[in-house]
Write a protein that holds these residues in place. Sequence first.
Motif, PDB file in Angstrom:
ATOM      1  N   PHE A  63      19.928 -42.853  22.666  1.00 15.14           N
ATOM      2  CA  PHE A  63      21.310 -42.398  22.581  1.00 15.14           C
ATOM      3  C   PHE A  63      21.425 -41.014  23.209  1.00 15.14           C
ATOM      4  CE2 PHE A  63      21.250 -45.953  19.902  1.00 15.14           C
ATOM      5  CZ  PHE A  63      22.558 -46.374  19.724  1.00 15.14           C
ATOM      6  N   HIS A  64      22.419 -40.874  24.102  1.00  9.28           N
ATOM      7  CA  HIS A  64      22.537 -39.657  24.896  1.00  9.28           C
ATOM      8  C   HIS A  64      23.962 -39.129  24.839  1.00  9.28           C
ATOM      9  CE1 HIS A  64      22.122 -36.974  28.436  1.00  9.28           C
ATOM     10  NE2 HIS A  64      20.853 -36.973  28.096  1.00  9.28           N
ATOM     11  N   GLN A  65      24.089 -37.798  24.974  1.00  6.71           N
ATOM     12  CA  GLN A  65      25.413 -37.172  24.871  1.00  6.71           C
ATOM     13  C   GLN A  65      26.240 -37.310  26.141  1.00  6.71           C
ATOM     14  OE1 GLN A  65      22.501 -35.615  24.898  1.00  6.71           O
ATOM     15  NE2 GLN A  65      22.567 -33.654  25.998  1.00  6.71           N
ATOM     16  N   LEU A  66      25.633 -37.833  27.219  1.00  7.86           N
ATOM     17  CA  LEU A  66      26.350 -38.017  28.481  1.00  7.86           C
ATOM     18  C   LEU A  66      26.339 -39.490  28.884  1.00  7.86           C
ATOM     19  CD1 LEU A  66      24.933 -34.985  30.511  1.00  7.86           C
ATOM     20  CD2 LEU A  66      27.146 -35.132  29.346  1.00  7.86           C
ATOM     21  N   PRO A  67      27.390 -39.961  29.566  1.00 11.48           N
ATOM     22  CA  PRO A  67      27.435 -41.363  30.019  1.00 11.48           C
ATOM     23  C   PRO A  67      26.604 -41.544  31.287  1.00 11.48           C
ATOM     24  CG  PRO A  67      29.458 -40.244  30.635  1.00 11.48           C
ATOM     25  CD  PRO A  67      28.656 -39.246  29.839  1.00 11.48           C
ATOM     26  N   ILE A  68      25.288 -41.662  31.143  1.00 19.48           N
ATOM     27  CA  ILE A  68      24.413 -41.725  32.314  1.00 19.48           C
ATOM     28  C   ILE A  68      24.188 -43.158  32.788  1.00 19.48           C
ATOM     29  CG2 ILE A  68      23.262 -39.549  31.818  1.00 19.48           C
ATOM     30  CD1 ILE A  68      21.028 -41.009  30.495  1.00 19.48           C
ATOM     31  N   ASP A  69      24.866 -44.114  32.182  1.00 21.13           N
ATOM     32  CA  ASP A  69      24.829 -45.504  32.640  1.00 21.13           C
ATOM     33  C   ASP A  69      26.171 -46.132  32.298  1.00 21.13           C
ATOM     34  OD1 ASP A  69      24.280 -48.315  33.013  1.00 21.13           O
ATOM     35  OD2 ASP A  69      22.152 -47.822  32.931  1.00 21.13           O
ATOM     36  N   ASN A  70      26.612 -47.091  33.101  1.00 18.67           N
ATOM     37  CA  ASN A  70      27.936 -47.676  32.861  1.00 18.67           C
ATOM     38  C   ASN A  70      27.893 -48.942  32.011  1.00 18.67           C
ATOM     39  OD1 ASN A  70      26.811 -49.451  34.652  1.00 18.67           O
ATOM     40  ND2 ASN A  70      28.321 -49.169  36.286  1.00 18.67           N
ATOM     41  N   LYS A  71      26.720 -49.329  31.517  1.00 21.08           N
ATOM     42  CA  LYS A  71      26.636 -50.500  30.649  1.00 21.08           C
ATOM     43  C   LYS A  71      26.978 -50.117  29.212  1.00 21.08           C
ATOM     44  CE  LYS A  71      23.317 -53.261  33.277  1.00 21.08           C
ATOM     45  NZ  LYS A  71      21.999 -53.946  33.255  1.00 21.08           N
ATOM     46  N   THR A  72      27.497 -51.087  28.466  1.00 22.04           N
ATOM     47  CA  THR A  72      27.908 -50.836  27.088  1.00 22.04           C
ATOM     48  C   THR A  72      26.877 -51.378  26.106  1.00 22.04           C
ATOM     49  OG1 THR A  72      29.077 -52.941  26.856  1.00 22.04           O
ATOM     50  CG2 THR A  72      30.306 -51.083  27.809  1.00 22.04           C
ATOM     51  N   VAL A 131      16.968 -48.055  27.649  1.00 22.52           N
ATOM     52  CA  VAL A 131      18.237 -47.900  28.358  1.00 22.52           C
ATOM     53  C   VAL A 131      19.146 -46.950  27.571  1.00 22.52           C
ATOM     54  CG1 VAL A 131      18.148 -50.112  29.539  1.00 22.52           C
ATOM     55  CG2 VAL A 131      19.103 -50.002  27.234  1.00 22.52           C
ATOM     56  N   PRO A 132      19.990 -46.173  28.279  1.00 22.98           N
ATOM     57  CA  PRO A 132      20.817 -45.171  27.601  1.00 22.98           C
ATOM     58  C   PRO A 132      22.081 -45.761  26.981  1.00 22.98           C
ATOM     59  CG  PRO A 132      21.175 -45.062  29.959  1.00 22.98           C
ATOM     60  CD  PRO A 132      20.097 -46.091  29.745  1.00 22.98           C
ATOM     61  N   VAL A 133      22.477 -45.195  25.851  1.00 25.19           N
ATOM     62  CA  VAL A 133      23.721 -45.576  25.180  1.00 25.19           C
ATOM     63  C   VAL A 133      24.541 -44.307  24.958  1.00 25.19           C
ATOM     64  CG1 VAL A 133      24.758 -46.569  23.106  1.00 25.19           C
ATOM     65  CG2 VAL A 133      22.643 -47.537  24.028  1.00 25.19           C
ATOM     66  N   TYR A 134      25.818 -44.391  25.299  1.00 25.73           N
ATOM     67  CA  TYR A 134      26.736 -43.252  25.169  1.00 25.73           C
ATOM     68  C   TYR A 134      27.633 -43.478  23.959  1.00 25.73           C
ATOM     69  CZ  TYR A 134      30.573 -40.065  26.518  1.00 25.73           C
ATOM     70  OH  TYR A 134      31.534 -39.085  26.553  1.00 25.73           O
ATOM     71  N   LEU A 135      27.672 -42.497  23.051  1.00 24.34           N
ATOM     72  CA  LEU A 135      28.442 -42.640  21.816  1.00 24.34           C
ATOM     73  C   LEU A 135      29.817 -41.982  21.878  1.00 24.34           C
ATOM     74  CD1 LEU A 135      25.797 -42.189  18.968  1.00 24.34           C
ATOM     75  CD2 LEU A 135      27.013 -44.263  19.619  1.00 24.34           C
ATOM     76  N   GLY A 136      30.202 -41.477  23.042  1.00 22.69           N
ATOM     77  CA  GLY A 136      31.522 -40.872  23.152  1.00 22.69           C
ATOM     78  C   GLY A 136      31.459 -39.372  23.362  1.00 22.69           C
ATOM     79  N   PRO A 137      32.627 -38.725  23.513  1.00 23.71           N
ATOM     80  CA  PRO A 137      32.671 -37.314  23.905  1.00 23.71           C
ATOM     81  C   PRO A 137      32.240 -36.327  22.824  1.00 23.71           C
ATOM     82  CG  PRO A 137      34.880 -38.129  23.451  1.00 23.71           C
ATOM     83  CD  PRO A 137      33.968 -39.321  23.392  1.00 23.71           C
TER      84      PRO A 137
END
Length: 249
Positions: A169-178, A214-220
């Motif tokens: 889990f990462h603080q930036l959207p470094i991949d476009n997959k959900t 793989v990276p996951v983005y949790l939002g802003p």
Amino acid sequence: MRQLILPPGYNGEKFFPITGSEFHHLRNVLRVSTGMCFNGIDRKGNRYNVTVSSVNENSCTLHIKKNSVKELEVPQITIFQCLPKGRKMDQIVRQVVEAGAKRVVPLISERTIPRLQHNTVKKKTDRWRRIAEEAVKQCGASYVPEVFEPVKLRKIHEFRLEDEIGLFFHQLPIDNKTLHKYLSDCPPRIGIVIGPEGGLTDEEIRYLKDLLFVPVYLGPNILRTETVAVVAVATIQLLYLEYDSWRLR
């Protein structure tokens, strides 16, 4: 109703005596008396209906009957948690176990602030294991989770399971997959890496990607490390419980 964890020596007996510290916990904390009923589990994840059949000064006897209730199908989640400051790890262990994690592997990363001394590792790990067992008793989970001693992040491959999908889990959207896309095939095992307060380094991210995490983005919003862990586990559990309503065809 609190749940009992049957002792390691239990092997399917219909009646089982409880003595020593386990009995003192039942008598002094739970105030057991003859006829009291509890839910119980063993170390293999089997569920039981437990009734206190007798109590005396130094022991009690449990009447144990296996429960055939079918468990919901949820993934086996491993939390790879970079050690946070202070005693936040206590909170993380308790909350991720309550949310559904089955394995907890504390990690030492480049930006990990606590530097454990060799003579304190076992003491801390034993405390985390006790906290995990208390969480199981409270939440009614059907398993006793594994809690490992801290290891360096670059040894994470030694703790991967077969058919396990890896997420970080990462603080930036470094991949476009959900997250929905990653879980669309309903993988049975999921490993989740949570970084420390300072985040994962670029080199650590490259290392995880080499291991097919793989990276996951949790939002802003920037979440605390102790918040990310429980949010991650609870979100994945909910997606699995509602899988039939959203699965990608």
